[in-house]
Design a protein around this motif. Sequence first.
Motif, PDB file in Angstrom:
ATOM      1  N   MET A  73       0.821  -1.205   0.000  1.00  0.00           N
ATOM      2  CA  MET A  73       0.000   0.000   0.000  1.00  0.00           C
ATOM      3  C   MET A  73       0.856   1.258   0.000  1.00  0.00           C
ATOM      4  SD  MET A  73      -3.151   0.746  -0.262  1.00  0.00           S
ATOM      5  CE  MET A  73      -2.877   2.255  -1.194  1.00  0.00           C
ATOM      6  N   LYS A  74       1.944   1.255   0.755  1.00  0.00           N
ATOM      7  CA  LYS A  74       2.835   2.426   0.748  1.00  0.00           C
ATOM      8  C   LYS A  74       3.392   2.656  -0.655  1.00  0.00           C
ATOM      9  CE  LYS A  74       6.955   4.416   2.908  1.00  0.00           C
ATOM     10  NZ  LYS A  74       7.973   4.306   3.992  1.00  0.00           N
ATOM     11  N   SER A  75       3.783   1.576  -1.318  1.00  0.00           N
ATOM     12  CA  SER A  75       4.339   1.693  -2.670  1.00  0.00           C
ATOM     13  C   SER A  75       3.296   2.215  -3.651  1.00  0.00           C
ATOM     14  CB  SER A  75       4.853   0.328  -3.132  1.00  0.00           C
ATOM     15  OG  SER A  75       5.848  -0.175  -2.253  1.00  0.00           O
ATOM     16  N   LEU A  76       2.080   1.704  -3.570  1.00  0.00           N
ATOM     17  CA  LEU A  76       1.019   2.134  -4.475  1.00  0.00           C
ATOM     18  C   LEU A  76       0.654   3.598  -4.238  1.00  0.00           C
ATOM     19  CD1 LEU A  76      -1.194  -1.065  -4.246  1.00  0.00           C
ATOM     20  CD2 LEU A  76      -0.020  -0.260  -6.305  1.00  0.00           C
ATOM     21  N   GLU A 104      -5.747 -14.476   2.095  1.00  0.00           N
ATOM     22  CA  GLU A 104      -7.106 -13.939   2.131  1.00  0.00           C
ATOM     23  C   GLU A 104      -7.316 -12.891   3.228  1.00  0.00           C
ATOM     24  OE1 GLU A 104      -9.584 -17.345   2.595  1.00  0.00           O
ATOM     25  OE2 GLU A 104      -9.175 -18.126   0.587  1.00  0.00           O
ATOM     26  N   TRP A 105      -6.486 -12.879   4.266  1.00  0.00           N
ATOM     27  CA  TRP A 105      -6.761 -12.044   5.431  1.00  0.00           C
ATOM     28  C   TRP A 105      -6.515 -10.567   5.163  1.00  0.00           C
ATOM     29  CZ3 TRP A 105      -3.702 -16.043   8.715  1.00  0.00           C
ATOM     30  CH2 TRP A 105      -4.490 -17.185   8.889  1.00  0.00           C
ATOM     31  N   GLU A 106      -5.474 -10.238   4.425  1.00  0.00           N
ATOM     32  CA  GLU A 106      -5.176  -8.833   4.165  1.00  0.00           C
ATOM     33  C   GLU A 106      -4.881  -8.550   2.697  1.00  0.00           C
ATOM     34  OE1 GLU A 106      -1.357  -6.490   5.388  1.00  0.00           O
ATOM     35  OE2 GLU A 106      -2.924  -6.033   6.845  1.00  0.00           O
ATOM     36  N   LEU A 107      -4.113  -9.416   2.058  1.00  0.00           N
ATOM     37  CA  LEU A 107      -3.664  -9.137   0.704  1.00  0.00           C
ATOM     38  C   LEU A 107      -4.784  -9.264  -0.324  1.00  0.00           C
ATOM     39  CD1 LEU A 107      -0.187 -10.899   0.795  1.00  0.00           C
ATOM     40  CD2 LEU A 107      -0.720  -8.466   1.110  1.00  0.00           C
ATOM     41  N   LEU A 108      -5.730 -10.169  -0.094  1.00  0.00           N
ATOM     42  CA  LEU A 108      -6.849 -10.298  -1.022  1.00  0.00           C
ATOM     43  C   LEU A 108      -7.729  -9.045  -1.005  1.00  0.00           C
ATOM     44  CD1 LEU A 108      -9.064 -13.460  -1.559  1.00  0.00           C
ATOM     45  CD2 LEU A 108     -10.053 -11.187  -1.460  1.00  0.00           C
ATOM     46  N   ASP A 138      -9.281  -3.884  -3.686  1.00  0.00           N
ATOM     47  CA  ASP A 138      -9.417  -2.437  -3.551  1.00  0.00           C
ATOM     48  C   ASP A 138      -8.485  -1.679  -4.485  1.00  0.00           C
ATOM     49  OD1 ASP A 138     -10.477  -0.097  -1.887  1.00  0.00           O
ATOM     50  OD2 ASP A 138      -8.313   0.163  -1.673  1.00  0.00           O
ATOM     51  N   GLN A 139      -7.268  -2.203  -4.681  1.00  0.00           N
ATOM     52  CA  GLN A 139      -6.238  -1.469  -5.411  1.00  0.00           C
ATOM     53  C   GLN A 139      -5.971  -2.008  -6.820  1.00  0.00           C
ATOM     54  OE1 GLN A 139      -4.489   1.384  -4.342  1.00  0.00           O
ATOM     55  NE2 GLN A 139      -6.181   1.374  -2.866  1.00  0.00           N
ATOM     56  N   GLY A 140      -6.686  -3.040  -7.226  1.00  0.00           N
ATOM     57  CA  GLY A 140      -6.490  -3.558  -8.574  1.00  0.00           C
ATOM     58  C   GLY A 140      -5.191  -4.306  -8.767  1.00  0.00           C
ATOM     59  N   LEU A 141      -4.794  -5.082  -7.769  1.00  0.00           N
ATOM     60  CA  LEU A 141      -3.609  -5.930  -7.882  1.00  0.00           C
ATOM     61  C   LEU A 141      -4.060  -7.345  -8.215  1.00  0.00           C
ATOM     62  CD1 LEU A 141      -1.252  -5.014  -4.885  1.00  0.00           C
ATOM     63  CD2 LEU A 141      -0.863  -4.575  -7.308  1.00  0.00           C
ATOM     64  N   GLN A 170     -11.300 -20.000  -8.952  1.00  0.00           N
ATOM     65  CA  GLN A 170     -12.590 -19.392  -8.624  1.00  0.00           C
ATOM     66  C   GLN A 170     -12.491 -18.407  -7.461  1.00  0.00           C
ATOM     67  OE1 GLN A 170     -16.137 -21.923  -8.831  1.00  0.00           O
ATOM     68  NE2 GLN A 170     -14.843 -23.631  -9.462  1.00  0.00           N
ATOM     69  N   ARG A 171     -11.264 -18.122  -7.001  1.00  0.00           N
ATOM     70  CA  ARG A 171     -11.090 -17.209  -5.867  1.00  0.00           C
ATOM     71  C   ARG A 171     -10.983 -15.761  -6.348  1.00  0.00           C
ATOM     72  NH1 ARG A 171     -13.185 -20.019  -2.308  1.00  0.00           N
ATOM     73  NH2 ARG A 171     -12.241 -18.792  -0.634  1.00  0.00           N
ATOM     74  N   PRO A 172     -11.397 -14.806  -5.526  1.00  0.00           N
ATOM     75  CA  PRO A 172     -11.286 -13.392  -5.891  1.00  0.00           C
ATOM     76  C   PRO A 172      -9.839 -12.986  -6.116  1.00  0.00           C
ATOM     77  CG  PRO A 172     -12.701 -13.688  -3.972  1.00  0.00           C
ATOM     78  CD  PRO A 172     -12.038 -15.002  -4.211  1.00  0.00           C
ATOM     79  N   THR A 173      -9.627 -12.054  -7.021  1.00  0.00           N
ATOM     80  CA  THR A 173      -8.359 -11.394  -7.389  1.00  0.00           C
ATOM     81  C   THR A 173      -7.407 -12.273  -8.180  1.00  0.00           C
ATOM     82  OG1 THR A 173      -6.983 -11.918  -5.432  1.00  0.00           O
ATOM     83  CG2 THR A 173      -8.456  -9.986  -5.268  1.00  0.00           C
ATOM     84  N   VAL A 174      -7.653 -13.575  -8.286  1.00  0.00           N
ATOM     85  CA  VAL A 174      -6.686 -14.458  -8.953  1.00  0.00           C
ATOM     86  C   VAL A 174      -6.721 -14.206 -10.455  1.00  0.00           C
ATOM     87  CG1 VAL A 174      -6.071 -16.842  -9.498  1.00  0.00           C
ATOM     88  CG2 VAL A 174      -6.743 -16.215  -7.163  1.00  0.00           C
ATOM     89  N   SER A 175      -5.610 -13.680 -10.976  1.00  0.00           N
ATOM     90  CA  SER A 175      -5.487 -13.467 -12.418  1.00  0.00           C
ATOM     91  C   SER A 175      -4.927 -14.699 -13.111  1.00  0.00           C
ATOM     92  CB  SER A 175      -4.588 -12.261 -12.705  1.00  0.00           C
ATOM     93  OG  SER A 175      -5.202 -11.057 -12.298  1.00  0.00           O
ATOM     94  N   SER A 176      -3.954 -15.351 -12.473  1.00  0.00           N
ATOM     95  CA  SER A 176      -3.344 -16.533 -13.080  1.00  0.00           C
ATOM     96  C   SER A 176      -2.724 -17.404 -11.997  1.00  0.00           C
ATOM     97  CB  SER A 176      -2.268 -16.127 -14.091  1.00  0.00           C
ATOM     98  OG  SER A 176      -1.802 -17.244 -14.832  1.00  0.00           O
ATOM     99  N   VAL A 177      -2.825 -18.697 -12.178  1.00  0.00           N
ATOM    100  CA  VAL A 177      -2.215 -19.672 -11.281  1.00  0.00           C
ATOM    101  C   VAL A 177      -0.994 -20.249 -11.981  1.00  0.00           C
ATOM    102  CG1 VAL A 177      -2.517 -21.873 -10.099  1.00  0.00           C
ATOM    103  CG2 VAL A 177      -4.389 -20.222 -10.145  1.00  0.00           C
TER     104      VAL A 177
END
Length: 362
Positions: free
Chosen positions: A166-169, A195-199, A204-207, A279-286
């Motif tokens: 978040m500081k970097s963004l 899932e606890w913080e980074l998801l 929120d930030q489009g990562l 099927q999880r939120p935010t996952v662009s690629s595995v």
Amino acid sequence: MEYRRLGASGLKVPALSFGAGTFGGQGPLFGAWGTTDVREARRLVDICLDAGITLFDTADVYSGGASEEVLGEALKGRRDRALISTKAGLPTGDGPGDAGTSRARLIAACEAALRRLGTDHIDLFQLHAFDAGTPVEEVLSALDDLVRAGKVRYLGISNFSGWQAMKSLALAEKHGRARYVAHQVYYSLVGRDYEWELLPLGLDQGLGALVWSPLGWGRLTGRIGRGRPVPAGSRLHRTADYGPPVEDEHLYRVVDALEETARETGRAVPQIALNWLLQRPTVSSVIIGARNEEQLRQNLGAVGWSLTGEQMARLDAASARTAPYPYFPYQRQEGFARLNPPVVGAACPGDAAGTPVPVRTS
């Protein structure tokens, strides 16, 4: 193959990407992962491209740069069909300039990666870790220069904590620098700390999340389970200390649910574990890895179908853990949850509606 937008960028990446950590195979960790040479790598790349896997991930520390070299050779003649992701920042030597993400180190690391990969640009350049010894403004300025010079197309991070990301963004936005669009993270059915913080941060930030070790550091291959401990010849005996720990009972509980789902679907355990992640939120690629063609083709069977809601719920329940403070009140207490509704199970980020973006199938 389904394609998804990488975070809040316009770049479309395949739902499955290929990790080249097995290429080169040097050193105690990467030698245990695999020793794929150029000939074998070309065959694996052939299979990937035919299946629609266009994103290949590596790093300068993988086998001392040998992974980048082998990948570059394997992509010769079809570089325009592929996206290359590599990482820098971890130590590559004992000298004072051989670690971190200073301006000097990042520029040198990028130039060296371009030479080893045999290309004029890197599609996704990621910081392998946060460098507490270098000002974030310096890091962002150097990366922005690499983007403006055309040597790097998109930027990402890996293994950052929430505050570091978040500081970097925030500083990138403040100073008009090129912004991170990807976060390469550990995430699996036996490792859901993401899932606890980074998801929520990613939403929120489009990562967009690029998931590494989706099979729990080799634990979700179907060979380990209740009454079936780690086989004597498993590479897990040599690499377990490098990866995230998993309690035996928790692992067996997850594998029990995977095996029940495997019987219902006729799919292999690894395919189910990968499909759950897709099927999880935010996952662009595995990111999948493979030491041979058989492993690769089995992993490719994770796409083109979906687990049912009931099956997802079963796997969610088997793999659930109590979140640490300060997250557990939001997980367990109604008042906290009303202020911060859980995001797990929401749509993956992609287009404006927040859904995955299918581009073509192959």
